[in-house]
Design an enzyme around this catalytic site. Structure first.
Site, PDB file in Angstrom:
ATOM      1  N   LYS A  60      99.233 -31.198  -6.652  1.00 50.39           N
ATOM      2  CA  LYS A  60      98.839 -29.862  -7.135  1.00 50.39           C
ATOM      3  C   LYS A  60      99.130 -29.771  -8.631  1.00 50.39           C
ATOM      4  CE  LYS A  60      99.588 -24.971  -5.895  1.00 50.39           C
ATOM      5  NZ  LYS A  60     100.345 -24.051  -5.014  1.00 50.39           N
ATOM      6  N   SER A 135      97.431 -20.862  -2.359  1.00 56.24           N
ATOM      7  CA  SER A 135      96.942 -21.330  -3.633  1.00 56.24           C
ATOM      8  C   SER A 135      96.732 -22.843  -3.727  1.00 56.24           C
ATOM      9  CB  SER A 135      97.909 -20.902  -4.745  1.00 56.24           C
ATOM     10  OG  SER A 135      99.167 -21.529  -4.564  1.00 56.24           O
ATOM     11  N   SER A 159     101.317 -20.680   0.383  1.00 57.68           N
ATOM     12  CA  SER A 159     100.328 -21.497  -0.308  1.00 57.68           C
ATOM     13  C   SER A 159     100.168 -22.941   0.166  1.00 57.68           C
ATOM     14  CB  SER A 159     100.619 -21.510  -1.807  1.00 57.68           C
ATOM     15  OG  SER A 159     100.104 -20.342  -2.374  1.00 57.68           O
TER      16      SER A 159
HETATM   17  N1  GLN Z   1      98.976 -15.782  -1.705  1.00 58.04           N
HETATM   18  C1  GLN Z   1     100.316 -15.507  -2.093  1.00 58.04           C
HETATM   19  C2  GLN Z   1     100.320 -14.955  -3.506  1.00 58.04           C
HETATM   20  O1  GLN Z   1      99.286 -14.774  -4.019  1.00 58.04           O
HETATM   21  C3  GLN Z   1     101.159 -16.736  -1.982  1.00 58.04           C
HETATM   22  C4  GLN Z   1     100.957 -17.692  -3.100  1.00 58.04           C
HETATM   23  C5  GLN Z   1     101.841 -18.893  -3.029  1.00 58.04           C
HETATM   24  O2  GLN Z   1     102.458 -19.201  -2.006  1.00 58.04           O
HETATM   25  N2  GLN Z   1     101.936 -19.581  -4.138  1.00 58.04           N
HETATM   26  O3  GLN Z   1     101.325 -14.724  -4.107  1.00 58.04           O
END
Ligand code: GLN
Length: 457
Positions: A60, A135, A159
């Protein structure tokens, strides 16, 4: 096959699929082949090699890789080339894994669909008109489409697990502190955790073996003995010994009926494998979401203060003075979702609002943690859906941030409590889209999660 052949296959597949998928922000073909040649040379001389040696892996793009761009899918880091290596990518390099590229994500990992990336939209390999989740959408899609064998993501509120669920692969968020965050670009430091993606539970376990462990460079890193996560992988569960609790609060309102059916079927299978199933209540489970959307933006607003045009990446041109350089850099460098989080976080932390928002959210966080502690007095592993629905269409939720936030309803409480969680595929809906089953373990019981997930898989 040689490491070079395996790597070349992954690179060929990336070249063939990327025009449609867009899972990678950068492909490091030359470096990958160089690394693969080193592995083949080691094999030729009879040197001992690790299980991961020569395995193509995606990283990532919020993990620092020395000499290789690390953008966090943000304009503000567009030209940032880290002068140092994150602990996780260093460990993977030491294990001779072959990084084939850096994967797409929501900008600074803020989002649930990879659509807030400043650079490109990643498609879901099962239906190109749908999102891969987020994400870590690029990492999940790349593994699902076999552009690499395994990949690394980060999980602050879901994410890793949510995109794993949307893309039909295995994804795990370890216990907070099990994997070093050194070199992971911070979003919400008390919640962020790096973890593995794989097409099988075994692949994910092998990958966690390689990245877990204490790191003096991360002050929140746990000093614990790391077990071999592959030893418990058996086709059956110990008869009558494993107690599984189904989280009551994750059913009902908002849960897609086809997801519910798949979860119920999975529960029957777990019972048939020898687990004892019972219903468990975590009364504050649904309060995780509002609490997270105060805590995570608060931490983000502090962490993102460092992007001022002085030290990293982008600097807006033609500023008249220092202040206008800061403001213009941030106004044009950050995307809308990142700005929204910075504003929410700054507001929640400001004098006068701190007690009403941030402090309150921290109290709710403690209550959620206590709910889990009570639950783990009765059962060994908790289960629930990973996400309320399967992958949605690109663009479907971008106009309504709240509807996007709801996607992580079931994963967020796990981060707030610092617990490990894994998503394993558990069937398909009537559109042929994968569904994910979430298993939640007690602190440092990744071994148990892998055990149950493997037997179920
Ligand atoms: N979707 C969640 C957010 O927008 C989690 C994102 C994540 O785990 N990085 O914060």
């Amino acid at each position: 096959r040689s490491a070079v052949e395996i790597t070349q296959e992954a690179l060929d597949r990336i070249q063939a699929l990327e025009p449609k998928l867009h899972s990678f922000l950068c492909v490091t073909a030359e470096l990958a082949l160089l690394q693969a040649r080193k592995v083949d040379a080691k094999i030729a001389t009879g040197e001992n090699i690790s299980t991961l040696a020569g395995i193509p892996i995606g990283i990532k793009d919020n993990m620092c890789t020395k000499g290789i761009p690390t953008t966090c899918a943000s304009r503000i880091l567009e030209n940032f080339v880290p002068p140092y290596e994150s602990t996780v990518t260093q460990k993977l390099a030491n294990a001779d894994a072959v990084m084939v590229g850096k994967t797409n994500l929501d900008e600074f990992a803020m989002g649930g669909s990879t659509e807030t990336s400043a650079f490109q939209l990643t498609a879901n390999p099962w239906d190109l008109s749908r999102v891969p989740g987020g994400s870590s959408g690029g990492s999940a899609a790349a593994v699902a489409a076999e552009e690499c064998v395994v990949s690394i993501g980060s999980d602050t509120g879901g994410s890793i697990r949510q995109p794993a669920s949307f893309c039909g692969v295995v994804g795990m968020k370890p216990t907070y502190g099990l994997v070093s965050r050194y070199g992971l670009v911070a979003f919400a430091s008390s919640l962020d955790q790096i973890g593995p993606f794989g097409r099988t539970v075994e692949d994910a376990a092998i990958l966690l073996n390689a990245i877990a462990g204490h790191d003096p460079k991360d002050s929140t890193s746990l000093k614990v003995e790391i077990p071999d996560y592959t030893v418990n992988l058996k086709p059956e569960l110990p008869k009558g010994k494993l107690r599984i609790g189904v989280i009551k609060e994750t059913f009902g309102e908002g849960l897609d009926s086809e997801v519910e059916q798949a979860i119920n079927k999975a529960l029957e299978q777990l019972q048939a494998l020898g687990a004892e199933i019972q219903e468990i209540s975590c009364p504050r489970f649904r309060d995780g979401l509002p609490s997270y959307y105060i805590i995570a933006p608060s931490e983000a607003s502090a962490n993102l203060a460092r992007y001022d045009g002085v030290k990293y990446g982008y600097r807006a041109p033609d500023a008249e003075n220092l202040l206008s350089m800061y403001t213009r850099t941030r106004a044009t460098g950050f995307g809308a979702e990142v700005k929204r989080r910075i504003m929410i976080g700054t507001y929640a932390l400001s004098a006068g609002y701190y007690d009403a928002y941030y402090l309150k959210a921290q109290k709710v966080r403690t209550l959620i943690k206590q709910d889990f502690e009570k639950a783990f007095e009765k059962v060994d592993v908790l289960v629930c859906p990973t996400a309320p629905s399967t992958a949605f269409k690109a663009g479907e939720k971008t106009a309504d941030p709240l509807s996007m936030y709801l996607v992580d309803l079931m994963t967020i409480p796990v981060n707030l409590a610092g617990l490990p969680g894994i998503s394993v595929p558990c069937g398909f809906d009537s559109h042929g889209l994968p569904i994910g089953l979430q298993l939640i373990g007690n602190v440092l019981r990744e071994d148990q999660l892998f055990q149950v997930a493997y037997a179920y898989e």
